[in-house]
Design a protein around this motif. Structure first.
Motif, mmCIF file in Angstrom:
data_model
loop_
_atom_site.group_PDB
_atom_site.id
_atom_site.type_symbol
_atom_site.label_atom_id
_atom_site.label_comp_id
_atom_site.label_asym_id
_atom_site.label_seq_id
_atom_site.Cartn_x
_atom_site.Cartn_y
_atom_site.Cartn_z
ATOM 1 N N TYR A 79 0.839 -1.196 0.000
ATOM 2 C CA TYR A 79 0.000 0.000 0.000
ATOM 3 C C TYR A 79 0.880 1.255 0.000
ATOM 4 N N ASN A 80 0.451 2.276 -0.761
ATOM 5 C CA ASN A 80 1.169 3.561 -0.777
ATOM 6 C C ASN A 80 2.642 3.353 -1.142
ATOM 7 N N GLN A 86 0.654 10.535 3.639
ATOM 8 C CA GLN A 86 1.154 10.318 5.003
ATOM 9 C C GLN A 86 0.451 9.079 5.574
ATOM 10 N N PRO A 87 1.128 8.305 6.404
ATOM 11 C CA PRO A 87 0.540 7.071 6.947
ATOM 12 C C PRO A 87 -0.751 7.337 7.725
ATOM 13 N N ASP A 93 -0.511 0.018 6.383
ATOM 14 C CA ASP A 93 0.122 1.209 5.823
ATOM 15 C C ASP A 93 1.506 1.317 6.458
ATOM 16 N N TRP A 94 2.306 2.282 6.016
ATOM 17 C CA TRP A 94 3.646 2.454 6.577
ATOM 18 C C TRP A 94 3.584 2.802 8.047
ATOM 19 N N ASN A 133 12.557 -2.736 12.623
ATOM 20 C CA ASN A 133 11.308 -1.979 12.536
ATOM 21 C C ASN A 133 10.380 -2.587 11.497
ATOM 22 N N LYS A 134 9.185 -2.927 11.939
ATOM 23 C CA LYS A 134 8.187 -3.381 10.972
ATOM 24 C C LYS A 134 7.668 -2.151 10.241
ATOM 25 N N LEU A 135 7.763 -2.164 8.915
ATOM 26 C CA LEU A 135 7.290 -1.018 8.139
ATOM 27 C C LEU A 135 5.837 -1.169 7.706
#
Length: 237
Positions: A79-80, A86-87, A93-94, A133-135
């Motif tokens: 996604y995106n 912006q998240p 999403d990010w 970090n999980k994005l």
């Protein structure tokens, strides 16, 4: 409105009970269909709870069914993908998690051709950091896919290369990864083919890692990494 708040509180309360989760899911969809504003926090809360109960299909459906027109234009396996929005706080999403010694944000950057486009910029503030970090959570079909990452780096210095990894959530079953080069790299594209298995991999995630570094001062990271695009597509499609 007060009415909305009452409804949101009700959905939130119902979704906290395992037996009420299905009802909360349907109520959230109904509220979206009915045109209620400011539903995003409720949608995200219910989505997180569905994921925590391993109800991945419902969680992803709730996310996809409640995107506005602008957001719908960004949907895909990732996604995106070009960081255009912006998240919105959804696990699909990010996720820009704050960490000491490191900052991560989506911001507009002027390109060499004079155009401006958004990037996800990671800045390392000259301190030791362990990245895990999980994005973004993904729901990919069991098939052969291609990961494509467009990035640039500026004065990037890291003890071990930073990696972008796709795995079957919770750190099991690595599916693919790409490594970013240090130094000054003008825009570059990395691609990797990978296969999503048909079992034990209903939810995947994109995450960043720099290996299990000991956080000592000789393991400092500095400079920046700019992610222009992270996309997944069918092989041959």
């Amino acid at each position: 409105s007060k009415h909305d708040m009452g409804l949101f509180d009700l959905i939130d309360a119902i979704s906290q009970d395992e037996n009420g989760l299905g009802t909360a899911y349907r109520m959230t969809l109904d509220a979206f269909e009915a045109g209620h504003e400011n539903l995003r926090p409720v949608i995200n809360a219910v989505t997180h709870r569905l994921i925590s109960r391993n109800l991945y299909a419902e969680a992803h459906r709730l996310f996809n069914s409640t995107l506005n027109e602008k957001e719908q234009a960004q949907s895909g396996y990732v996604y995106n993908p070009r960081m255009e929005l912006q998240p919105n706080g959804s696990p699909f999403d990010w996720s820009l998690v704050k960490q000491t010694g490191f900052s991560m944000e989506i911001l507009p950057v002027r390109q060499r051709d004079g155009e401006t486009s958004n990037v996800l910029r990671l800045r390392f503030l000259n301190s030791p950091i362990r990245l895990n970090n999980k994005l973004q959570s993904l729901r990919l079909p069991p098939s052969n896919l291609i990961l494509s990452v467009v990035y640039a780096s500026k004065d990037l210095r890291t003890p071990k290369p930073i990696e972008l990894i796709i795995d079957c959530g919770r750190g099991i079953n690595l599916l693919t990864s790409v490594k970013f080069e240090s130094g000054d790299i003008a825009k570059r594209t990395l691609t990797e083919k990978f296969t999503v298995p048909s079992e034990n991999c209903e939810l995947q995630r994109i995450r960043l890692s720099n290996g299990n570094l000991v956080e000592s001062w000789k393991n400092r990271s500095s400079g920046s990494l700019e992610l222009h695009e992270i996309a997944v597509s069918f092989v041959g499609g």
